[in-house]
Design an enzyme around this catalytic site. Structure first.
Site, mmCIF file in Angstrom:
data_model
loop_
_atom_site.group_PDB
_atom_site.id
_atom_site.type_symbol
_atom_site.label_atom_id
_atom_site.label_comp_id
_atom_site.label_asym_id
_atom_site.label_seq_id
_atom_site.Cartn_x
_atom_site.Cartn_y
_atom_site.Cartn_z
ATOM 1 C CG HIS A 1 -1.799 1.166 1.381
ATOM 2 N ND1 HIS A 1 -3.091 1.188 0.896
ATOM 3 C CD2 HIS A 1 -1.594 2.366 1.958
ATOM 4 C CE1 HIS A 1 -3.634 2.359 1.173
ATOM 5 N NE2 HIS A 1 -2.745 3.089 1.816
ATOM 6 C CD GLU A 2 2.054 3.491 3.644
ATOM 7 O OE1 GLU A 2 2.336 4.572 3.106
ATOM 8 O OE2 GLU A 2 1.031 3.337 4.331
ATOM 9 C CD GLU B 1 -5.033 6.122 2.082
ATOM 10 O OE1 GLU B 1 -5.016 4.929 2.437
ATOM 11 O OE2 GLU B 1 -4.015 6.827 2.062
#
Length: 269
Positions: free
Chosen positions: A133-134, A190
């Site tokens: 995700h990062e 996101e």
């Protein structure tokens, strides 16, 4: 004069666009290269501060675990986005059992806190979802986009007669650090990072179902309030459902035969 300036600002905003890896249009008043340069300075400053406080983990087993997982993810990122091979990919393990958090700056500079791993009892598959995700935020140039939105807001203020010092300061490393670590990404960013991250993890050989169990554990780790990771990563109520819906699409990538290479990610010590 103000009308002419505002027209010029709007023209810049309209033409300064880019496209994310998912095909989404992005505002880019700050270039990815500018964001990477600012983030490099900010990251080095942040690591120096962590080192001075003795917060860089000395747990070699944990460091090797995070390095291996991150290296497999970055190998897939570089394969999908070859230009990122020139990035200074690095990850820090921050020894802070109370902090449930992870973050990434532009250019592939990342950190994960021991509190996230310990409080969720994260499996390798779940750590891969966090780091995927990062990494996705970096791949999608979300830091540059966030800086650009902030700069556009500053330019709007200038148009009504406010001094320009604050806008010029937007390029500073201190602002880059704040934007990268403390301020939330948009829900659109996101969702995009969820999609890119779960795919990176699946390609790297980490089970996509872990994305669902991770966010369930993260919510449970909140106790009386949401952990920092959730407060800086705004999440719609149906996030777990959206991730669960992606799992069947990701399984063929996870089950694909072949070796999963490991990229030599630097560990910040």
């Amino acid at each position: 004069m103000k009308k002419a300036f505002l027209t010029a600002v709007l023209t810049v905003v309209l033409v300064a666009c880019a496209t994310s890896p998912t095909g989404r249009r992005q505002l880019m008043l700050v270039s990815p290269d500018q964001a990477i340069a600012a983030s490099r300075t900010a990251y080095l400053q942040q690591m120096a501060a962590f080192e001075e406080k003795g917060l860089l983990s000395k747990d070699e087993a944990l460091i090797e675990r995070v390095q291996l997982i991150t290296g497999r993810l970055v190998a897939q990122a570089v394969q999908q986005f070859p230009k990122t091979a020139d990035w200074e990919w690095s990850v820090a393990v921050i020894d802070d059992p109370e902090t449930v958090n992870a973050w990434a700056m532009a250019g592939g500079r990342m950190a994960i806190y021991t509190g996230l791993i310990e409080q969720t009892q994260a499996t390798d598959d779940e750590i891969a979802q966090v780091m995927g995700h990062e990494i996705a935020h970096a791949l999608a140039n979300h830091t540059a986009e966030k800086m650009s939105v902030a700069m556009a807001s500053q330019l709007g203020v200038i148009a009504v007669g406010i001094k320009t010092e604050d806008a010029r300061a937007m390029a500073g490393a201190a602002v880059a650090a704040t934007l990268a670590v403390n301020l939330p990404f948009s829900r659109t960013a996101e969702t995009e990072a969820d999609l890119i991250g779960i795919e990176l993890a699946a390609r790297a050989g980490y089970h996509p179902e872990a994305a669902v169990t991770l966010w369930r554990k993260m919510a449970e780790a909140g106790g009386d309030g949401p952990p920092q990771f959730l407060s800086t990563h705004p999440s719609p109520g149906n996030r777990q459902e959206k991730l669960a819906a992606l799992v069947p699409r990701m399984m063929p990538l996870y089950e694909a035969p072949g070796e999963r290479p490991v990229y030599p990610v630097r560990i910040a010590r």
